[in-house]
Design a protein around this motif. Sequence first.
Motif, mmCIF file in Angstrom:
data_model
loop_
_atom_site.group_PDB
_atom_site.id
_atom_site.type_symbol
_atom_site.label_atom_id
_atom_site.label_comp_id
_atom_site.label_asym_id
_atom_site.label_seq_id
_atom_site.Cartn_x
_atom_site.Cartn_y
_atom_site.Cartn_z
ATOM 1 N N VAL A 110 28.434 45.506 48.137
ATOM 2 C CA VAL A 110 29.611 46.321 48.769
ATOM 3 C C VAL A 110 30.569 46.620 47.849
ATOM 4 O O VAL A 110 31.405 45.643 47.053
ATOM 5 C CB VAL A 110 30.266 45.784 49.622
ATOM 6 N N ASN A 111 30.713 47.936 47.310
ATOM 7 C CA ASN A 111 31.641 48.599 46.152
ATOM 8 C C ASN A 111 32.974 48.864 46.977
ATOM 9 O O ASN A 111 33.035 49.677 47.957
ATOM 10 C CB ASN A 111 31.007 49.713 45.649
ATOM 11 N N ILE A 112 34.114 48.344 46.406
ATOM 12 C CA ILE A 112 35.256 48.321 47.233
ATOM 13 C C ILE A 112 36.439 48.738 46.443
ATOM 14 O O ILE A 112 36.453 48.427 45.145
ATOM 15 C CB ILE A 112 35.571 46.764 47.572
ATOM 16 N N ARG A 113 37.301 49.311 47.200
ATOM 17 C CA ARG A 113 38.501 50.073 46.714
ATOM 18 C C ARG A 113 39.334 48.969 46.328
ATOM 19 O O ARG A 113 39.837 48.120 47.316
ATOM 20 C CB ARG A 113 39.096 50.938 47.626
ATOM 21 N N ASN A 114 39.804 48.507 45.055
ATOM 22 C CA ASN A 114 41.109 47.674 44.866
ATOM 23 C C ASN A 114 42.391 48.246 45.104
ATOM 24 O O ASN A 114 42.935 48.743 44.179
ATOM 25 C CB ASN A 114 40.569 47.232 43.499
ATOM 26 N N ASN A 115 42.677 48.265 46.292
ATOM 27 C CA ASN A 115 43.880 48.992 46.888
ATOM 28 C C ASN A 115 45.250 48.658 46.182
ATOM 29 O O ASN A 115 45.989 49.515 45.940
ATOM 30 C CB ASN A 115 44.174 48.707 48.192
ATOM 31 N N ARG A 116 45.351 47.439 45.649
ATOM 32 C CA ARG A 116 46.719 47.056 45.006
ATOM 33 C C ARG A 116 46.376 46.676 43.589
ATOM 34 O O ARG A 116 47.460 46.113 42.989
ATOM 35 C CB ARG A 116 47.219 45.914 45.794
ATOM 36 N N ASN A 117 45.429 47.192 43.050
ATOM 37 C CA ASN A 117 45.172 46.807 41.566
ATOM 38 C C ASN A 117 45.008 45.473 41.223
ATOM 39 O O ASN A 117 45.629 44.826 40.181
ATOM 40 C CB ASN A 117 45.799 47.618 40.665
ATOM 41 N N TYR A 118 44.385 44.642 42.223
ATOM 42 C CA TYR A 118 44.597 43.085 41.809
ATOM 43 C C TYR A 118 43.602 43.052 40.534
ATOM 44 O O TYR A 118 42.213 43.383 40.659
ATOM 45 C CB TYR A 118 44.032 42.297 43.126
ATOM 46 N N HIS A 119 43.980 42.109 39.572
ATOM 47 C CA HIS A 119 43.156 41.501 38.654
ATOM 48 C C HIS A 119 42.794 43.039 37.510
ATOM 49 O O HIS A 119 42.774 42.673 36.169
ATOM 50 C CB HIS A 119 41.816 41.282 39.076
ATOM 51 N N CYS A 120 42.686 44.072 37.969
ATOM 52 C CA CYS A 120 42.371 45.384 37.161
ATOM 53 C C CYS A 120 42.467 46.715 37.880
ATOM 54 O O CYS A 120 42.527 46.571 39.196
ATOM 55 C CB CYS A 120 41.040 45.269 36.546
ATOM 56 N N PRO A 148 30.796 35.831 50.226
ATOM 57 C CA PRO A 148 31.335 34.767 49.585
ATOM 58 C C PRO A 148 32.212 35.116 48.448
ATOM 59 O O PRO A 148 31.726 35.962 47.577
ATOM 60 C CB PRO A 148 30.119 33.917 48.943
ATOM 61 N N VAL A 149 33.395 34.467 48.465
ATOM 62 C CA VAL A 149 34.354 35.012 47.344
ATOM 63 C C VAL A 149 33.692 34.380 45.868
ATOM 64 O O VAL A 149 34.377 34.985 44.933
ATOM 65 C CB VAL A 149 35.801 34.247 47.677
ATOM 66 N N GLU A 150 32.791 33.805 45.970
ATOM 67 C CA GLU A 150 32.165 33.183 44.764
ATOM 68 C C GLU A 150 31.352 34.182 44.097
ATOM 69 O O GLU A 150 31.141 34.317 42.771
ATOM 70 C CB GLU A 150 31.406 31.940 44.743
ATOM 71 N N GLN A 151 30.997 35.440 44.919
ATOM 72 C CA GLN A 151 29.963 36.431 44.843
ATOM 73 C C GLN A 151 30.917 37.630 44.381
ATOM 74 O O GLN A 151 30.544 38.778 43.927
ATOM 75 C CB GLN A 151 29.072 36.707 45.616
ATOM 76 N N LEU A 152 32.484 37.539 44.485
ATOM 77 C CA LEU A 152 33.294 38.805 44.222
ATOM 78 C C LEU A 152 33.545 38.832 42.725
ATOM 79 O O LEU A 152 33.587 38.139 41.770
ATOM 80 C CB LEU A 152 34.511 38.564 45.007
ATOM 81 N N GLU A 153 33.359 40.287 42.427
ATOM 82 C CA GLU A 153 33.396 40.611 40.744
ATOM 83 C C GLU A 153 34.282 41.772 40.763
ATOM 84 O O GLU A 153 34.368 42.477 41.739
ATOM 85 C CB GLU A 153 32.177 41.009 40.257
ATOM 86 N N PHE A 154 34.973 42.018 39.575
ATOM 87 C CA PHE A 154 35.911 43.160 39.255
ATOM 88 C C PHE A 154 35.124 43.804 38.034
ATOM 89 O O PHE A 154 34.847 43.319 36.891
ATOM 90 C CB PHE A 154 37.185 42.588 38.844
ATOM 91 N N ASP A 155 34.526 45.113 38.512
ATOM 92 C CA ASP A 155 34.038 45.634 37.587
ATOM 93 C C ASP A 155 34.737 46.786 36.502
ATOM 94 O O ASP A 155 34.805 47.754 37.016
ATOM 95 C CB ASP A 155 32.715 46.701 38.125
ATOM 96 N N ARG A 156 35.159 46.136 35.340
ATOM 97 C CA ARG A 156 36.116 46.626 34.466
ATOM 98 C C ARG A 156 35.517 48.236 33.872
ATOM 99 O O ARG A 156 36.202 49.017 33.534
ATOM 100 C CB ARG A 156 36.431 45.937 33.528
ATOM 101 N N THR A 157 34.164 48.381 33.770
ATOM 102 C CA THR A 157 33.344 49.676 33.484
ATOM 103 C C THR A 157 33.879 50.905 34.534
ATOM 104 O O THR A 157 34.075 51.809 34.251
ATOM 105 C CB THR A 157 32.088 49.672 33.300
ATOM 106 N N LEU A 158 33.887 50.461 35.657
ATOM 107 C CA LEU A 158 34.181 51.343 36.924
ATOM 108 C C LEU A 158 35.701 51.471 37.194
ATOM 109 O O LEU A 158 36.377 51.079 38.077
ATOM 110 C CB LEU A 158 33.508 50.778 38.086
ATOM 111 N N ARG A 180 37.052 48.671 40.148
ATOM 112 C CA ARG A 180 36.447 48.466 41.372
ATOM 113 C C ARG A 180 36.116 47.079 41.630
ATOM 114 O O ARG A 180 35.713 46.316 40.649
ATOM 115 C CB ARG A 180 35.153 49.143 41.506
ATOM 116 N N MET A 181 36.291 46.554 42.872
ATOM 117 C CA MET A 181 36.017 45.303 43.371
ATOM 118 C C MET A 181 34.400 45.460 43.689
ATOM 119 O O MET A 181 34.104 46.459 44.431
ATOM 120 C CB MET A 181 36.624 44.812 44.600
#
Length: 333
Positions: free
Chosen positions: A198-208, A224-234, A211-212
């Motif tokens: 699930v590619n997600i809008r990072n609405n408040r710019n958490y962490h970067c 699972p939150v353990e599977q949550l990533e922040f893709d800095r390329t996107l 994209r979440m």
Amino acid sequence: MTKEGAIMDLWSLLPSLLLLFTFSCASGIKIKPVVADEQLLWVGGQTEEVHTYRIPLITFTPQGSLLAFSEARKKSAKDIGAKFIALRRSTDRESLDDGLTWSPPRSLDSQLGVQSFAPGPGFGIQKRHPPAVGRLVVCGHGNIAGDGVFCLLSDDHGQTWRYGAELKSIPYKQPKNNLDLEPDECQPVELDDGSIVVNIRNNRNYHCRCRMVAHSLDGGESLPVEQLEFDRTLVDPAVAAGALQKDGVLYFTNPANNQSRVNFTLRWSLNRGKSWVKDTLKIWPGPSGYSCMTSLKGNGTEDQNYIYVVFEKGHTESIESISFVKVNLYSDQ
């Protein structure tokens, strides 16, 4: 293990290894996308009935028609207000009535309650691989009653629905500040291993300012939150983006800028989104916003070689029009 056993194991793996090698070579060499065609589907302000067209969606029917939808906002560009669904339909691939007429809407309040849920923007999916083959999965974001990403599931072709995966905001059901965790508009895609990304809008710019990406390994039951990533390329200016899996390749579209909604770009990944090919296709350098992608599923050349994109496009601001783009993935052929 005996020498003969080891040889047998190697031979049993050979078809898979050859398939992986062939795909990798073909993907790495042949994918060179170019815009093959573009046309404006809707332009705001041209009629008295519609002030602004927003939130584009594109999909296909089993008969091969392309259907493009948008919100026709009657009085203003704001999210809240009178609107209707606008539809454009392409019948260049032989169609009877698929997508031409629609049944009356059906309320799901008795199954899901009345809490606010905004699906997408984008499309839902039907699982093609285990687990939960055939399941319908629609993901979106909540507001008013609670925010975050939530998925709705149906195992009987849409007759009944229930809540599945959720990725709640922090703090939950409380006012947000900049840099808080607020998962928002999203697009689910099933990968060829049966997992859902699930590619997600990072609405408040958490962490970067990027994209979440959340993953479900159980058919949309959990994120699972353990599977949550922040893709800095996107890199992303907090917007609804497009995602599509086609023939083992993951595609992504958004305004590729970490500050403003400009520079609409297509990216692609050959390893399920773990990394992205450095080459990109810049479709429009100017103001651009929400987007959605689809492709046809047949075996014809048209089906295999092209993807279709709709996106918000403008010269001064991104919401001036909605454009349709046909992308040839293999321009060298």
